[in-house]
Design a protein around this motif. Structure first.
Motif, mmCIF file in Angstrom:
data_model
loop_
_atom_site.group_PDB
_atom_site.id
_atom_site.type_symbol
_atom_site.label_atom_id
_atom_site.label_comp_id
_atom_site.label_asym_id
_atom_site.label_seq_id
_atom_site.Cartn_x
_atom_site.Cartn_y
_atom_site.Cartn_z
ATOM 1 N N GLY A 119 8.652 -22.630 16.518
ATOM 2 C CA GLY A 119 9.352 -21.461 17.033
ATOM 3 C C GLY A 119 8.411 -20.294 17.254
ATOM 4 O O GLY A 119 7.229 -20.463 17.514
ATOM 5 N N ARG A 120 8.948 -19.101 17.108
ATOM 6 C CA ARG A 120 8.155 -17.894 17.304
ATOM 7 C C ARG A 120 7.155 -17.708 16.165
ATOM 8 O O ARG A 120 7.394 -18.139 15.037
ATOM 9 N N LEU A 121 6.051 -17.048 16.470
ATOM 10 C CA LEU A 121 5.060 -16.753 15.437
ATOM 11 C C LEU A 121 5.569 -15.630 14.543
ATOM 12 O O LEU A 121 6.188 -14.668 15.020
ATOM 13 N N LEU A 122 5.299 -15.735 13.247
ATOM 14 C CA LEU A 122 5.655 -14.658 12.321
ATOM 15 C C LEU A 122 4.679 -13.501 12.510
ATOM 16 O O LEU A 122 3.480 -13.714 12.637
ATOM 17 N N ARG A 123 5.199 -12.291 12.522
ATOM 18 C CA ARG A 123 4.328 -11.127 12.644
ATOM 19 C C ARG A 123 3.490 -10.966 11.379
ATOM 20 O O ARG A 123 3.996 -11.054 10.260
ATOM 21 N N ARG A 124 2.198 -10.736 11.575
ATOM 22 C CA ARG A 124 1.286 -10.653 10.421
ATOM 23 C C ARG A 124 1.634 -9.519 9.475
ATOM 24 O O ARG A 124 1.426 -9.617 8.262
ATOM 25 N N ASP A 125 2.142 -8.408 10.024
ATOM 26 C CA ASP A 125 2.405 -7.239 9.182
ATOM 27 C C ASP A 125 3.781 -7.291 8.517
ATOM 28 O O ASP A 125 4.094 -6.441 7.693
ATOM 29 N N PHE A 126 4.603 -8.280 8.846
ATOM 30 C CA PHE A 126 5.923 -8.389 8.238
ATOM 31 C C PHE A 126 5.833 -9.223 6.962
ATOM 32 O O PHE A 126 6.251 -10.386 6.909
ATOM 33 N N THR A 127 5.269 -8.622 5.924
ATOM 34 C CA THR A 127 5.103 -9.295 4.642
ATOM 35 C C THR A 127 5.840 -8.519 3.556
ATOM 36 O O THR A 127 6.211 -7.353 3.745
ATOM 37 N N LEU A 128 6.048 -9.146 2.409
ATOM 38 C CA LEU A 128 6.797 -8.511 1.327
ATOM 39 C C LEU A 128 6.094 -7.274 0.789
ATOM 40 O O LEU A 128 6.738 -6.290 0.414
ATOM 41 N N ASP A 129 4.749 -7.300 0.735
ATOM 42 C CA ASP A 129 4.027 -6.160 0.180
ATOM 43 C C ASP A 129 4.093 -4.939 1.097
ATOM 44 O O ASP A 129 3.823 -3.823 0.655
ATOM 45 N N ARG A 130 4.449 -5.143 2.370
ATOM 46 C CA ARG A 130 4.567 -4.012 3.292
ATOM 47 C C ARG A 130 6.014 -3.552 3.476
ATOM 48 O O ARG A 130 6.273 -2.656 4.269
ATOM 49 N N PHE A 131 6.920 -4.172 2.752
ATOM 50 C CA PHE A 131 8.335 -3.806 2.842
ATOM 51 C C PHE A 131 8.627 -2.734 1.797
ATOM 52 O O PHE A 131 8.396 -2.942 0.610
ATOM 53 N N VAL A 132 9.098 -1.574 2.235
ATOM 54 C CA VAL A 132 9.372 -0.467 1.321
ATOM 55 C C VAL A 132 10.729 -0.691 0.657
ATOM 56 O O VAL A 132 11.768 -0.711 1.327
ATOM 57 N N VAL A 133 10.716 -0.872 -0.662
ATOM 58 C CA VAL A 133 11.939 -1.158 -1.410
ATOM 59 C C VAL A 133 12.510 0.130 -1.980
ATOM 60 O O VAL A 133 11.789 0.927 -2.583
ATOM 61 N N SER A 134 13.810 0.338 -1.767
ATOM 62 C CA SER A 134 14.485 1.513 -2.316
ATOM 63 C C SER A 134 15.950 1.160 -2.557
ATOM 64 O O SER A 134 16.343 -0.008 -2.439
ATOM 65 N N ASN A 135 16.752 2.184 -2.867
ATOM 66 C CA ASN A 135 18.151 1.935 -3.200
ATOM 67 C C ASN A 135 18.923 1.286 -2.053
ATOM 68 O O ASN A 135 19.898 0.582 -2.282
ATOM 69 N N ASN A 136 18.492 1.545 -0.820
ATOM 70 C CA ASN A 136 19.248 1.035 0.330
ATOM 71 C C ASN A 136 19.042 -0.453 0.587
ATOM 72 O O ASN A 136 19.821 -1.079 1.303
ATOM 73 N N ASN A 137 17.981 -1.029 0.000
ATOM 74 C CA ASN A 137 17.685 -2.432 0.310
ATOM 75 C C ASN A 137 17.204 -3.247 -0.898
ATOM 76 O O ASN A 137 16.714 -4.362 -0.726
ATOM 77 N N ASP A 138 17.322 -2.692 -2.105
ATOM 78 C CA ASP A 138 16.749 -3.377 -3.267
ATOM 79 C C ASP A 138 17.432 -4.721 -3.552
ATOM 80 O O ASP A 138 16.774 -5.681 -3.944
ATOM 81 N N PHE A 139 18.758 -4.800 -3.322
ATOM 82 C CA PHE A 139 19.434 -6.076 -3.557
ATOM 83 C C PHE A 139 18.989 -7.122 -2.529
ATOM 84 O O PHE A 139 18.751 -8.282 -2.881
ATOM 85 N N ALA A 140 18.880 -6.706 -1.260
ATOM 86 C CA ALA A 140 18.432 -7.632 -0.213
ATOM 87 C C ALA A 140 17.026 -8.137 -0.516
ATOM 88 O O ALA A 140 16.730 -9.329 -0.352
ATOM 89 N N TYR A 141 16.162 -7.245 -0.970
ATOM 90 C CA TYR A 141 14.780 -7.626 -1.309
ATOM 91 C C TYR A 141 14.763 -8.622 -2.465
ATOM 92 O O TYR A 141 14.064 -9.634 -2.408
ATOM 93 N N SER A 142 15.542 -8.334 -3.510
ATOM 94 C CA SER A 142 15.574 -9.220 -4.680
ATOM 95 C C SER A 142 16.122 -10.598 -4.309
ATOM 96 O O SER A 142 15.607 -11.628 -4.768
#
Length: 461
Positions: A119-142
């Motif tokens: 399929g499509r190539l994964l974007r190199r910069d779309f990694t977990l360490d570059r995802f900003v975790v906060s109250n709005n997305n902490d459950f989705a991240y976990s």
């Protein structure tokens, strides 16, 4: 040791794809063994680098497992290759008249089917360490991290729900990156729902339906399927996807969906498919609050090497509140304009960029004066009290609510809002953040805000 390497190759043949084994592992020969070391030989430099970088750890692990003792792996280039080079060199020295060069040895490519498309190539910069975790997305991240690391054996599918530009694509692809980093031979397939539909249509047109079905049912370990809502009304595609999901889930494979709508809200969705999707763990990603928007801007600036003054970061975070993509657009716009014009990054430059990004926003009819009157009436205060320097709690909170509403319902810049309340723009930012925090954790604050917003909405009508 020769027999040890043959046993290791047999084990590796079972753990890596056939084409990978034939291309990279099979040509590797045992060369020699020393105390605590085993030396293998590759046909050429490129093969050596590829095997060393991508399969070295796996090979060493397999050898240690079979030998039942630690053994360091060394990889060299085959002596046969080097001997041929020396022979050619001597021959060319003896014959000055000959213009012909002997062909260099080339590793023959094995006959193997080309690897299937992932399929499509994964974007190199779309990694977990570059995802900003906060109250709005902490459950989705976990939830995403739990699925990717297989911490919960009962969790096989995840449904990421959010409006456009909130980070669901980032998180979805980050799961793919994480899985590949831990289990490099897992077959991760990333595509949009539209890609899936087009691929199926192509399969019917070219009489390759069996290969299409086989690919999704038996040659996929992780399926990342974006924008599932685009399958609305596509009955035949929905049936085929539902069947593929049955195969994947029964085989304990992992599936991640993304969408802007709940499964039950997607119109013209096949009941069978809707049932499969609805069984996923549904995780919502909310719009980022002010503090999260500041964190996102700061992280993006660091990653790209931008030097962004704090007051500009705060200004962009307060003005660009629609989604993360809008924030990124503002950051890129400010730095690019500063670089191209040779101007320092200041509020004036930032305002000129923000103005173009928010140009299509509907102009509100609510004014700051109207907000002050409504808030004062609701909290039984006078206009003079709400703009005074008083720090009494009975006055500070209504003032913060009025400032928040001014930010929400007017297009006025922070400085102008602050001036209307006899405050600096930093105090305006603090007030907005304080109200946002209250809305997150206090039901009474939410009720107050709903009442005031209802009144202001009525005024707009």
């Amino acid at each position: 040791m020769q027999k040890l390497w043959e046993k290791a190759k047999t084990a590796l043949k079972k753990s890596v794809p056939v084409h990978t084994y034939k291309m990279w592992i099979e040509p590797v020969d045992f060369k020699k063994s020393e105390e605590g070391k085993i030396v293998l030989a590759c046909p050429n430099f490129f093969s050596k680098k590829r095997v060393q970088d991508h399969y070295g750890a796996l090979i060493e692990s397999e050898i240690n497992k079979i030998s039942k003792k630690p053994c360091k792996l060394l990889i060299e280039i085959s002596e046969k290759k080097e001997a041929v080079k020396k022979k050619k060199s001597k021959k060319s020295d003896k014959s000055d008249k000959s213009d012909k060069l002997e062909p260099d040895l080339q590793l023959t490519l094995p006959t193997a089917n080309p690897p299937e498309s992932r399929g499509r190539l994964l974007r190199r910069d779309f990694t977990l360490d570059r995802f900003v975790v906060s109250n709005n997305n902490d459950f989705a991240y976990s939830a995403a991290l739990s699925l990717a690391s297989r911490e919960d054996p009962n969790q096989n599918s995840l449904y990421l729900l959010s409006d456009t530009g909130m980070g669901k694509s980032h998180l979805s692809q980050a799961i793919g990156h994480y899985i590949l980093s831990k289990r490099p031979f897992d077959r991760v397939y990333y595509a949009t729902a539209e890609d899936f539909m087009n691929e199926m249509v192509h399969a019917f047109r070219t009489n390759s339906v069996d290969q299409f079905k086989e690919k999704y049912r038996n040659h996929c370990d992780v399926l990342l399927l974006e924008d599932i809502q685009f399958l609305t009304g596509k009955e035949r595609t929905q049936i085929e996807l539902a069947l593929a999901l049955d195969y994947l889930l029964n085989a304990d494979k992992k599936i991640i969906f993304t969408s802007c709508y709940l499964p039950t809200d997607i119109p013209k969705m096949n009941e069978q498919l809707k049932s499969r999707i609805s069984s996923s763990l549904i995780s919502n990603i909310d719009p980022p609050d002010f503090r999260t928007r500041v964190k996102i801007l700061q992280k993006k600036a660091r990653e790209n090497g931008y030097k962004m003054p704090r007051d500009i970061t705060d200004y962009l975070a307060s003005e660009l509140s629609d989604n993360v993509r809008q924030l990124e657009s503002g950051l890129i716009g400010v730095t690019a304009k500063s670089s191209l014009l040779g101007r320092p990054i200041d509020i004036g430059l930032a305002e000129s960029v923000v103005k173009n990004i928010t140009v299509n926003r509907p102009r509100p009819t609510v004014t700051i004066d109207l907000i002050k009157e409504l808030v004062c009436r609701h909290y039984n205060l006078s206009i003079d009290e709400i703009i005074s320097r008083s720090r009494k709690k009975s006055i500070v909170w209504p003032r913060q609510m009025a400032i928040y509403l001014s930010r929400k319902y007017t297009e006025q810049p922070l400085q102008f809002i602050g001036k209307n309340f006899n405050r600096y723009h930093a105090t305006v930012l603090h007030s907005v953040a304080a109200v946002e925090k209250g809305l997150k954790g206090d039901s009474s604050v939410r009720k107050q805000m709903e009442y005031l917003c209802g009144k202001l909405e009525a005024e707009k009508l």
